[in-house]
Design a protein around this motif. Structure first.
Motif, PDB file in Angstrom:
ATOM      1  N   ALA A 271      -4.623  -3.558  -2.916  1.00  0.00           N
ATOM      2  CA  ALA A 271      -5.774  -4.392  -3.304  1.00  0.00           C
ATOM      3  C   ALA A 271      -7.055  -3.559  -3.381  1.00  0.00           C
ATOM      4  O   ALA A 271      -7.871  -3.746  -4.288  1.00  0.00           O
ATOM      5  CB  ALA A 271      -5.945  -5.540  -2.318  1.00  0.00           C
ATOM      6  N   ALA A 272      -7.243  -2.623  -2.448  1.00  0.00           N
ATOM      7  CA  ALA A 272      -8.438  -1.767  -2.465  1.00  0.00           C
ATOM      8  C   ALA A 272      -8.424  -0.862  -3.691  1.00  0.00           C
ATOM      9  O   ALA A 272      -9.442  -0.701  -4.372  1.00  0.00           O
ATOM     10  CB  ALA A 272      -8.512  -0.928  -1.190  1.00  0.00           C
ATOM     11  N   TYR A 273      -7.283  -0.267  -3.981  1.00  0.00           N
ATOM     12  CA  TYR A 273      -7.172   0.612  -5.147  1.00  0.00           C
ATOM     13  C   TYR A 273      -7.536  -0.159  -6.422  1.00  0.00           C
ATOM     14  O   TYR A 273      -8.363   0.293  -7.219  1.00  0.00           O
ATOM     15  CB  TYR A 273      -5.754   1.179  -5.262  1.00  0.00           C
ATOM     16  CG  TYR A 273      -5.582   2.034  -6.487  1.00  0.00           C
ATOM     17  CD1 TYR A 273      -5.960   3.377  -6.467  1.00  0.00           C
ATOM     18  CD2 TYR A 273      -5.077   1.505  -7.668  1.00  0.00           C
ATOM     19  CE1 TYR A 273      -5.821   4.158  -7.602  1.00  0.00           C
ATOM     20  CE2 TYR A 273      -4.946   2.283  -8.803  1.00  0.00           C
ATOM     21  CZ  TYR A 273      -5.317   3.605  -8.767  1.00  0.00           C
ATOM     22  OH  TYR A 273      -5.199   4.381  -9.891  1.00  0.00           O
ATOM     23  N   ASN A 274      -6.942  -1.326  -6.616  1.00  0.00           N
ATOM     24  CA  ASN A 274      -7.219  -2.116  -7.823  1.00  0.00           C
ATOM     25  C   ASN A 274      -8.681  -2.525  -7.900  1.00  0.00           C
ATOM     26  O   ASN A 274      -9.294  -2.466  -8.964  1.00  0.00           O
ATOM     27  CB  ASN A 274      -6.321  -3.350  -7.875  1.00  0.00           C
ATOM     28  CG  ASN A 274      -4.889  -3.016  -8.232  1.00  0.00           C
ATOM     29  OD1 ASN A 274      -4.548  -1.875  -8.526  1.00  0.00           O
ATOM     30  ND2 ASN A 274      -4.036  -4.019  -8.176  1.00  0.00           N
TER      31      ASN A 274
ATOM     32  N   GLY B 292       0.822  -1.198   0.000  1.00  0.00           N
ATOM     33  CA  GLY B 292       0.000   0.000   0.000  1.00  0.00           C
ATOM     34  C   GLY B 292       0.855   1.247   0.000  1.00  0.00           C
ATOM     35  O   GLY B 292       2.084   1.178   0.048  1.00  0.00           O
ATOM     36  N   ILE B 293       0.175   2.372  -0.047  1.00  0.00           N
ATOM     37  CA  ILE B 293       0.832   3.677  -0.059  1.00  0.00           C
ATOM     38  C   ILE B 293       0.257   4.488   1.091  1.00  0.00           C
ATOM     39  O   ILE B 293      -0.958   4.535   1.269  1.00  0.00           O
ATOM     40  CB  ILE B 293       0.542   4.431  -1.372  1.00  0.00           C
ATOM     41  CG1 ILE B 293       0.802   3.554  -2.588  1.00  0.00           C
ATOM     42  CG2 ILE B 293       1.332   5.716  -1.452  1.00  0.00           C
ATOM     43  CD1 ILE B 293       0.212   4.104  -3.853  1.00  0.00           C
ATOM     44  N   ASP B 294       1.105   5.156   1.834  1.00  0.00           N
ATOM     45  CA  ASP B 294       0.641   6.001   2.929  1.00  0.00           C
ATOM     46  C   ASP B 294       0.375   7.408   2.402  1.00  0.00           C
ATOM     47  O   ASP B 294       1.197   7.979   1.686  1.00  0.00           O
ATOM     48  CB  ASP B 294       1.670   6.032   4.055  1.00  0.00           C
ATOM     49  CG  ASP B 294       1.789   4.666   4.720  1.00  0.00           C
ATOM     50  OD1 ASP B 294       0.736   4.067   4.999  1.00  0.00           O
ATOM     51  OD2 ASP B 294       2.925   4.200   4.934  1.00  0.00           O
ATOM     52  N   GLY B 295      -0.789   7.949   2.753  1.00  0.00           N
ATOM     53  CA  GLY B 295      -1.169   9.279   2.316  1.00  0.00           C
ATOM     54  C   GLY B 295      -1.845  10.044   3.430  1.00  0.00           C
ATOM     55  O   GLY B 295      -1.925   9.562   4.569  1.00  0.00           O
ATOM     56  N   PRO B 296      -2.369  11.228   3.132  1.00  0.00           N
ATOM     57  CA  PRO B 296      -2.985  12.071   4.160  1.00  0.00           C
ATOM     58  C   PRO B 296      -4.223  11.457   4.814  1.00  0.00           C
ATOM     59  O   PRO B 296      -4.579  11.822   5.926  1.00  0.00           O
ATOM     60  CB  PRO B 296      -3.338  13.359   3.419  1.00  0.00           C
ATOM     61  CG  PRO B 296      -3.283  13.023   1.972  1.00  0.00           C
ATOM     62  CD  PRO B 296      -2.368  11.855   1.824  1.00  0.00           C
TER      63      PRO B 296
END
Length: 168
Positions: free
Chosen positions: A116-119, A105-109
């Motif tokens: 998996a959620a993004y895809n 995953g990627i950490d963001g604000p």
């Protein structure tokens, strides 16, 4: 309104490994099941054509705008040059070279954006429009679909019908 494509993650301001919609609890246990039924119904031609695509496009654009800065930080996947376990962009989706999307995953604000959620979300939006395109191509043999299209107020759908007619 159940936001097409983003269920089960949409009901939280933060993404995490498991969408909060999957943790819904009720005496009947039905909320998550019902939400999945609604989401899947958009993959049925009749329900798909009844949904105004402007709303779907608006939701997708919001999702894309929120995630674009995070995705832009990722390198493009290049076979033969990829590092094991590294997260990459590949064909509009996220890819982990010889690793698991379930832990990447990627950490963001807004917290962590699981790969998996993004895809999943991107694929649900793509599926909505793929069903619509296939249904429009099939209008010649489906009179009930023609009736749905004839009564739509969705300008996106009308434009697609005109495009199919010109190409056909």
């Amino acid at each position: 309104m159940l936001h097409l494509g983003t269920f089960p993650w949409v009901y939280s301001s933060r993404f995490d490994a498991t969408g909060p919609g999957l943790r819904w609890i009720s005496p009947t246990g039905a909320p998550a099941v019902e939400a999945f039924r609604v989401a899947v119904s958009f993959l049925q031609p009749e329900t798909n054509l009844q949904q105004d695509a402007r709303q779907v496009v608006t939701i997708y654009r919001h999702f894309a705008a929120q995630t674009a800065p995070l995705i832009a930080r990722l390198p493009a996947y290049q076979p033969g040059r990829a590092a094991v376990g590294q997260l990459y962009q590949r064909g509009g989706l996220l890819h982990v070279h010889q690793g698991s999307l379930q832990v990447a995953g990627i950490d963001g604000p807004r917290g962590r954006l699981p790969a998996a959620a993004y895809n999943y979300i991107v694929q649900r939006f793509a599926s909505f429009f793929a069903v619509r395109r296939a249904t429009l191509r099939a209008l010649a043999w489906a009179p009930e679909m023609k009736r749905l299209v004839a009564t739509t107020s969705d300008p996106c759908l009308r434009a697609q019908v005109e495009e199919v007619a010109r190409a056909g």
